[in-house]
Design a protein around this motif. Structure first.
Motif, PDB file in Angstrom:
ATOM      1  N   ASP A  49       0.825  -1.210   0.000  1.00 59.93           N
ATOM      2  CA  ASP A  49       0.000   0.000   0.000  1.00 59.93           C
ATOM      3  C   ASP A  49       0.856   1.256   0.000  1.00 59.93           C
ATOM      4  OD1 ASP A  49      -2.569  -1.384   0.241  1.00 59.93           O
ATOM      5  OD2 ASP A  49      -1.866  -1.935   2.238  1.00 59.93           O
ATOM      6  N   VAL A  50       1.934   1.244   0.777  1.00 61.29           N
ATOM      7  CA  VAL A  50       2.827   2.404   0.879  1.00 61.29           C
ATOM      8  C   VAL A  50       4.267   1.927   0.757  1.00 61.29           C
ATOM      9  CG1 VAL A  50       3.636   4.328   2.308  1.00 61.29           C
ATOM     10  CG2 VAL A  50       1.224   3.644   2.374  1.00 61.29           C
ATOM     11  N   ALA A  51       5.003   2.505  -0.193  1.00 61.92           N
ATOM     12  CA  ALA A  51       6.423   2.201  -0.358  1.00 61.92           C
ATOM     13  C   ALA A  51       7.234   3.411   0.083  1.00 61.92           C
ATOM     14  CB  ALA A  51       6.731   1.868  -1.815  1.00 61.92           C
ATOM     15  N   LEU A  52       8.123   3.201   1.042  1.00 62.51           N
ATOM     16  CA  LEU A  52       9.035   4.250   1.504  1.00 62.51           C
ATOM     17  C   LEU A  52      10.370   4.016   0.816  1.00 62.51           C
ATOM     18  CD1 LEU A  52       8.213   4.150   5.341  1.00 62.51           C
ATOM     19  CD2 LEU A  52       7.281   5.715   3.621  1.00 62.51           C
ATOM     20  N   LEU A  53      10.747   4.899  -0.103  1.00 64.47           N
ATOM     21  CA  LEU A  53      11.943   4.704  -0.922  1.00 64.47           C
ATOM     22  C   LEU A  53      12.993   5.766  -0.630  1.00 64.47           C
ATOM     23  CD1 LEU A  53      10.486   4.014  -4.505  1.00 64.47           C
ATOM     24  CD2 LEU A  53      10.822   2.401  -2.625  1.00 64.47           C
ATOM     25  N   ASP A  54      14.215   5.320  -0.379  1.00 67.28           N
ATOM     26  CA  ASP A  54      15.349   6.233  -0.277  1.00 67.28           C
ATOM     27  C   ASP A  54      15.579   6.862  -1.648  1.00 67.28           C
ATOM     28  OD1 ASP A  54      17.727   7.552   0.132  1.00 67.28           O
ATOM     29  OD2 ASP A  54      18.938   5.737   0.322  1.00 67.28           O
ATOM     30  N   ILE A  55      15.547   8.166  -1.715  1.00 64.71           N
ATOM     31  CA  ILE A  55      15.656   8.850  -3.005  1.00 64.71           C
ATOM     32  C   ILE A  55      17.036   8.648  -3.632  1.00 64.71           C
ATOM     33  CG2 ILE A  55      16.522  11.124  -2.273  1.00 64.71           C
ATOM     34  CD1 ILE A  55      14.225  12.336  -3.979  1.00 64.71           C
ATOM     35  N   VAL A  78       6.328   7.150  -1.213  1.00 63.49           N
ATOM     36  CA  VAL A  78       6.824   8.306  -0.454  1.00 63.49           C
ATOM     37  C   VAL A  78       8.342   8.228  -0.449  1.00 63.49           C
ATOM     38  CG1 VAL A  78       6.873   9.475   1.774  1.00 63.49           C
ATOM     39  CG2 VAL A  78       4.761   8.377   0.984  1.00 63.49           C
ATOM     40  N   MET A  79       8.982   9.298  -0.878  1.00 59.53           N
ATOM     41  CA  MET A  79      10.431   9.323  -0.955  1.00 59.53           C
ATOM     42  C   MET A  79      11.038   9.770   0.374  1.00 59.53           C
ATOM     43  SD  MET A  79      10.403   8.331  -4.050  1.00 59.53           S
ATOM     44  CE  MET A  79      12.187   8.240  -4.374  1.00 59.53           C
ATOM     45  N   LEU A  80      12.107   9.093   0.783  1.00 59.41           N
ATOM     46  CA  LEU A  80      12.874   9.468   1.970  1.00 59.41           C
ATOM     47  C   LEU A  80      14.058  10.295   1.506  1.00 59.41           C
ATOM     48  CD1 LEU A  80      12.865   6.015   3.791  1.00 59.41           C
ATOM     49  CD2 LEU A  80      11.370   7.971   4.232  1.00 59.41           C
ATOM     50  N   THR A  81      14.191  11.509   2.047  1.00 61.76           N
ATOM     51  CA  THR A  81      15.172  12.441   1.528  1.00 61.76           C
ATOM     52  C   THR A  81      15.923  13.122   2.665  1.00 61.76           C
ATOM     53  OG1 THR A  81      15.482  14.332   0.036  1.00 61.76           O
ATOM     54  CG2 THR A  81      13.520  14.350   1.405  1.00 61.76           C
ATOM     55  N   ALA A  97       5.686  10.704  -7.370  1.00 68.23           N
ATOM     56  CA  ALA A  97       5.779  10.406  -5.938  1.00 68.23           C
ATOM     57  C   ALA A  97       4.606  11.012  -5.196  1.00 68.23           C
ATOM     58  CB  ALA A  97       7.089  10.936  -5.369  1.00 68.23           C
ATOM     59  N   HIS A  98       4.159  10.312  -4.167  1.00 69.24           N
ATOM     60  CA  HIS A  98       3.031  10.790  -3.387  1.00 69.24           C
ATOM     61  C   HIS A  98       3.461  11.750  -2.285  1.00 69.24           C
ATOM     62  CE1 HIS A  98      -1.271  10.250  -3.085  1.00 69.24           C
ATOM     63  NE2 HIS A  98      -1.177  10.285  -1.781  1.00 69.24           N
ATOM     64  N   GLY A  99       4.764  11.937  -2.152  1.00 68.59           N
ATOM     65  CA  GLY A  99       5.253  12.873  -1.156  1.00 68.59           C
ATOM     66  C   GLY A  99       6.684  12.581  -0.786  1.00 68.59           C
ATOM     67  N   TYR A 100       7.155  13.253   0.258  1.00 68.27           N
ATOM     68  CA  TYR A 100       8.530  13.098   0.680  1.00 68.27           C
ATOM     69  C   TYR A 100       8.631  13.353   2.179  1.00 68.27           C
ATOM     70  CZ  TYR A 100       7.827  18.023  -0.524  1.00 68.27           C
ATOM     71  OH  TYR A 100       7.288  19.280  -0.657  1.00 68.27           O
ATOM     72  N   LEU A 101       9.541  12.616   2.810  1.00 69.71           N
ATOM     73  CA  LEU A 101       9.796  12.740   4.240  1.00 69.71           C
ATOM     74  C   LEU A 101      11.290  12.862   4.472  1.00 69.71           C
ATOM     75  CD1 LEU A 101       7.560   9.904   5.761  1.00 69.71           C
ATOM     76  CD2 LEU A 101       7.159  12.366   5.963  1.00 69.71           C
ATOM     77  N   LEU A 102      11.656  13.613   5.489  1.00 68.80           N
ATOM     78  CA  LEU A 102      13.049  13.625   5.914  1.00 68.80           C
ATOM     79  C   LEU A 102      13.375  12.329   6.632  1.00 68.80           C
ATOM     80  CD1 LEU A 102      13.470  17.265   7.229  1.00 68.80           C
ATOM     81  CD2 LEU A 102      14.610  16.249   5.257  1.00 68.80           C
ATOM     82  N   LYS A 103      14.613  11.884   6.496  1.00 61.07           N
ATOM     83  CA  LYS A 103      15.003  10.621   7.118  1.00 61.07           C
ATOM     84  C   LYS A 103      14.989  10.684   8.643  1.00 61.07           C
ATOM     85  CE  LYS A 103      17.609   8.270   3.537  1.00 61.07           C
ATOM     86  NZ  LYS A 103      18.825   7.495   3.249  1.00 61.07           N
ATOM     87  N   ASP A 104      15.039  11.884   9.205  1.00 58.24           N
ATOM     88  CA  ASP A 104      15.006  11.987  10.662  1.00 58.24           C
ATOM     89  C   ASP A 104      13.612  12.326  11.193  1.00 58.24           C
ATOM     90  OD1 ASP A 104      14.798  14.592   9.827  1.00 58.24           O
ATOM     91  OD2 ASP A 104      16.460  15.356  11.041  1.00 58.24           O
TER      92      ASP A 104
END
Length: 221
Positions: A49-55, A78-81, A97-104
Motif C-alpha cells: 500500500d505504501v512504499a518508503l523509498l530512499d531517493i 513516499v520518498m525518503l530524503t 511520488a506521493h510525497g517526501y519525508l526527511l530521514k530523521d
C-alpha cells in the motif's frame, strides 16, 4: 491493514523505520529492499500500500518509483530524503511520488505519514517543502506556466490549493477554511481536473510553482 515496503541501502535505517512502524497496530511491514531493483521486485511480489523509498538508493530511487507506479497503481510511493536535495525531490514529484519525508522524521510523524499516504493524502515534510519553494523561487521554474494553469480556479479552489501546498491533510484544510471534509474533497477533485494534475501532490507542487506560497513555506497574505 496498511502494508509497507521499506527501501534503503542502510540496514540500520531500515531497522529503525521497521521498529517504529511495528508499534502501529494497523501497519505491517511486508518487505524490505536495499536497492532500486529489489524495491521494484518486492512490490511485484507483495501487495504494497505504501512504499518508503530512499531517493538516493543504489540503482536510483526515482527509477524505482517510476517502475513501481507503472506496475502497481495501488501503491503510494513516499520518498525518503535529506536536506539540500530540492532538485531531486522536484524530479521525484514530477515522476509521480506521493510525497517526501526527511530521514530523521519522528516516530509519531512517520506513522501519521504512512496512514495519510495510504488514505491518498499528500505527505510533504514542511522543512523540505520550504526548501522546494525557495529553490523554485530562485530558479523561476515553471512559474508562468503554473500561473496559467490555476487562472480559471474559483477563489474557494485557490484557497484549498494554497493550503494543500503547505502539506495540510483534508481535515487540516477543512479546519482552516471552516468547511466540511466532503467539500474539501470536492474542491480538490475539481482542482485536479482543472489544472490537469494527476494527483494531490502534483497539485501541491503546482501551488508552490504558481507562487501561492511565499518563500519560507508560509501562505501569502
Amino acid at each position: 491493514m496498511i502494508r509497507v515496503l521499506i527501501a534503503d541501502n542502510e540496514a540500520l535505517m531500515r531497522a529503525g523505520i521497521r521498529l517504529i512502524l511495528e508499534n502501529a497496530d494497523e501497519v505491517r511491514v511486508v518487505a524490505e529492499a536495499q536497492d532500486a531493483r529489489a524495491a521494484v521486485e518486492a512490490c511485484r511480489a507483495h501487495p504494497v500500500d505504501v512504499a518508503l523509498l530512499d531517493i538516493r538508493m543504489p540503482g536510483d530511487g526515482i527509477s524505482a518509483l517510476a517502475e513501481i507506479i507503472r506496475h502497481s497503481s495501488r501503491t503510494r510511493v513516499v520518498m525518503l530524503t535529506a536536506f539540500g536535495e530540492e532538485q531531486t525531490v522536484a524530479s521525484a514529484l514530477r515522476a509521480g511520488a506521493h510525497g517526501y519525508l526527511l530521514k530523521d522524521t519522528g516516530p509519531r510523524d512517520l506513522i501519521d505519514a504512512v496512514r495519510r499516504a495510504a488514505a491518498g493524502e499528500p505527505v510533504l515534510a514542511p522543512q523540505v517543502t520550504r526548501q522546494l519553494v525557495e529553490f523554485r523561487a530562485r530558479s523561476g521554474h515553471g512559474s508562468e506556466a503554473a500561473a496559467r494553469r490555476i487562472a480559471d480556479l474559483t477563489p474557494a479552489e485557490r484557497d484549498v490549493l494554497r493550503l494543500l501546498g503547505t502539506g495540510l491533510s483534508n481535515a487540516g484544510i477543512a479546519a482552516q477554511l471552516h468547511l466540511s471534509s466532503g467539500t474539501v474533497k470536492a474542491h480538490i477533485s475539481s482542482i485536479l481536473t482543472r489544472t490537469d494534475c494527476t494527483n494531490r501532490v502534483q497539485a501541491a507542487v503546482l501551488a508552490q510553482e504558481a507562487g501561492l506560497l511565499a518563500p519560507g513555506g508560509h501562505l501569502d497574505a
